[in-house]
Write a protein that holds these residues in place. Sequence first.
Motif, PDB file in Angstrom:
ATOM      1  N   ARG A   1     -79.552   1.044  10.764  1.00  0.00           N
ATOM      2  CA  ARG A   1     -79.607   0.633   9.359  1.00  0.00           C
ATOM      3  C   ARG A   1     -79.475  -0.883   9.224  1.00  0.00           C
ATOM      4  N   THR A   2     -78.448  -1.436   9.859  1.00  0.00           N
ATOM      5  CA  THR A   2     -78.247  -2.884   9.804  1.00  0.00           C
ATOM      6  C   THR A   2     -79.459  -3.616  10.363  1.00  0.00           C
ATOM      7  N   GLN A   3     -79.968  -3.118  11.470  1.00  0.00           N
ATOM      8  CA  GLN A   3     -81.119  -3.732  12.127  1.00  0.00           C
ATOM      9  C   GLN A   3     -82.314  -3.790  11.171  1.00  0.00           C
ATOM     10  N   ALA A   4     -82.619  -2.668  10.529  1.00  0.00           N
ATOM     11  CA  ALA A   4     -83.775  -2.605   9.633  1.00  0.00           C
ATOM     12  C   ALA A   4     -83.616  -3.550   8.448  1.00  0.00           C
ATOM     13  N   LEU A   5     -82.429  -3.583   7.854  1.00  0.00           N
ATOM     14  CA  LEU A   5     -82.211  -4.415   6.673  1.00  0.00           C
ATOM     15  C   LEU A   5     -82.190  -5.902   7.024  1.00  0.00           C
ATOM     16  N   VAL A   6     -81.609  -6.237   8.173  1.00  0.00           N
ATOM     17  CA  VAL A   6     -81.595  -7.639   8.601  1.00  0.00           C
ATOM     18  C   VAL A   6     -83.010  -8.118   8.875  1.00  0.00           C
TER      19      VAL A   6
ATOM     20  N   ILE B   1     -85.494   3.610   6.378  1.00  0.00           N
ATOM     21  CA  ILE B   1     -84.049   3.690   6.590  1.00  0.00           C
ATOM     22  C   ILE B   1     -83.325   3.919   5.260  1.00  0.00           C
ATOM     23  N   LEU B   2     -83.764   3.232   4.219  1.00  0.00           N
ATOM     24  CA  LEU B   2     -83.140   3.401   2.906  1.00  0.00           C
ATOM     25  C   LEU B   2     -83.346   4.816   2.374  1.00  0.00           C
ATOM     26  N   MET B   3     -84.534   5.372   2.594  1.00  0.00           N
ATOM     27  CA  MET B   3     -84.778   6.750   2.145  1.00  0.00           C
ATOM     28  C   MET B   3     -83.888   7.730   2.901  1.00  0.00           C
TER      29      MET B   3
ATOM     30  N   GLU C   1     -84.675   4.490  -4.474  1.00  0.00           N
ATOM     31  CA  GLU C   1     -85.008   3.500  -5.504  1.00  0.00           C
ATOM     32  C   GLU C   1     -85.122   2.101  -4.908  1.00  0.00           C
ATOM     33  N   GLU C   2     -84.194   1.770  -3.997  1.00  0.00           N
ATOM     34  CA  GLU C   2     -84.261   0.472  -3.329  1.00  0.00           C
ATOM     35  C   GLU C   2     -85.497   0.387  -2.441  1.00  0.00           C
ATOM     36  N   ALA C   3     -85.849   1.496  -1.819  1.00  0.00           N
ATOM     37  CA  ALA C   3     -87.064   1.531  -1.004  1.00  0.00           C
ATOM     38  C   ALA C   3     -88.292   1.261  -1.869  1.00  0.00           C
TER      39      ALA C   3
ATOM     40  N   ALA D   1     -91.637  -1.684   5.481  1.00  0.00           N
ATOM     41  CA  ALA D   1     -91.833  -0.237   5.599  1.00  0.00           C
ATOM     42  C   ALA D   1     -90.715   0.389   6.422  1.00  0.00           C
ATOM     43  N   ASN D   2     -90.314  -0.277   7.491  1.00  0.00           N
ATOM     44  CA  ASN D   2     -89.216   0.228   8.320  1.00  0.00           C
ATOM     45  C   ASN D   2     -87.917   0.270   7.525  1.00  0.00           C
TER      46      ASN D   2
END
Length: 669
Positions: free
Chosen positions: A419-424, A442-444, A450-452, A437-438
């Motif tokens: 999760r951290t990796q994708a958001l960073v 992760i957010l979904m 909604e954030e996605a 997209a990645n």
Amino acid sequence: MQNRFAAPLLLLALLLATLAAYWPGLEGGFLFDDFVNLPTLGATGAIDNWPTFWRYITSGTADPTGRPLALLTFLIDARNWPADPLPFKRTNLILHLINGALLYALLDKLGQVVTSDVRRSRAAALLGAALWLLHPLLVSTTLYIVQREAMLPATFVLSGLLIWLHARRQLVLGQWHEGLVWSVVGLGVFTVLGVLSKANGVLLPLYAVVIETSLLHSRQPIPSVRGQRVHRTVIWLLGIIPATAICVYLLRVGAIGILHGGKAGARPWTYAQRLLTEPRVLLDYLSLLWLPRPSSSGLFNDQYAASTSLIQPLSTLPALLVVLALIAGAWRFRRRYPSWSLALLFYFGGQLLESSSIALELYFEHRNYVPALLMFWPLGLWLADTRKLKLLKQSLALALPLGLALMTHARATVWGNARTQALVWAQINPDSPRAQANAAQILMQSGQPEEAVRRLQALLATKPDETQLAFNLIEAHCLTGGITQADIDAARLAMQGSANTGSLFAHWFERTLPVATAGSCPGLTTKVLLDLIDAGLQNPKLAGAGRQQDLIYLRGTVALASHQAEAALRDFIRALDLQVRPALALKGAAALGSAGYPKQGLSLLEHYERVKARRMPPRFGMSMLHEWVLSRQHYWPNEVAHLRHQLNLDARAANVNTGPSNPDQSVTR
């Protein structure tokens, strides 16, 4: 006694420090190309016998060789798929530590040519190896499982150069026979081993030529006439000629690509544009190496803009001139500044295959793993010379590895948390469709659709032909209540303009079809999916037989999910006729049988028997050997016979239960 054990103990401490820095990253999972390459571990069954072993080890499709040695090492970690990522990452880290130890040995050997001070040579080797081992840029190679394919060539390059240096030393001592044998092993056998891991292992002869011309020729001459003759023969046959052949091949690829004038396959840029872009990329790499930071773009560089001319962008021409000046300067001053010249020539030589004319993606951090091997050795030599500025140099010798270790630990910690990796990465790469997209996926998965949606819509507005954004937006809206006509229109527009959907559409489709057939996402129906497939079939950029086959097969799966067995059979046959592949015939027939239509499955197998003479020939290289293995094992005939037997059993059972009048069970001949 203390001096005797000081170097091994310091090297051990360095390896333990590297282990500690990387340790948080071992908790991470599989990523992207891992899912493309590693499932071959279970593609034809668990690898617990010789037939499956030979099918697996010859199944590689990357490079003409198929990289069988890299595939072989994956068996250390798993024999089937799916698998646990931890053993793979652990083996990668062990390999990184081994490469660090080999690098120390190589730098010590080279240092003994530069200086007669053994302590300085070993200290410089330790510092050069430390700065490479602990550099945060290499995290994206070491913790990215599939990039073991980039790490193994380093192992064979380092080993081959060490053996060749030993051979050359034998020639200096007058042992020409031993020198010849070890030269052939080092530059011949280990080049082959490197190539069987990844194509850039072929650069080992070039590295040897660079070391010879930059350092050894003037500082470690061979006294005997016979030794000189042997050495000259070895350097020409196993060094200069192979290195020249590589350069000629790359020039030919570039020239043909430029003269052809078109795009480089499915890439959005031409060969000429790639050649203009790569100097900018190389300077960016050098910036990351010499100005390290705790985070970087990671695996997402699809937003990197190609140069369209010498002044677009403006940095293109200056970057080209700087790269040419660095290479020319390194060559011009190779005798005055041998270590710096060697490091630069080694680096640019190491980038020759992946950062020139071959139509690979523009930018990847892992391409620095081997080229940067000698990058920090000149700095190590300077720091180890404590005759001047002793306190400053000793402080830097401690501070630099420690600082790199802390940055590597920080980056490895990010790699250990999906999760951290994708958001960073999404934050660092706001214009990367892959990164957004990645992050959206992760957010979904985390219950934040909604954030996605917000992320995907923001970038899709500027990149309407990015299918990964449009498809993930549909998936996110399904979680927030349903899709609208605007979502469908955006996805259709993306399919009409996409240059290459790769396996993305197929994977998304597999996840989405059950949702559409179940009606669990308002607005998403099988008709919508067919509409998207048809948009792709009309896209001239997806007109190749392979892409068309994939899309038509997906049409068949939609028909099958809608219980239209005859329509599914027609689409499967149409797809098979585009490129006759036994795997596709078996897949389609099995799908028909599993859905309750064994007679249609048998019809598809019968059609395959009629057209199998038109099977796609294997490509030159490992694909040909793989086809020979399958033929020797009678693999496809056995698989077809087994499936036909099962379908016949299912068809007879269906006749008993429903009788021959069931319209769904009739087959048009």
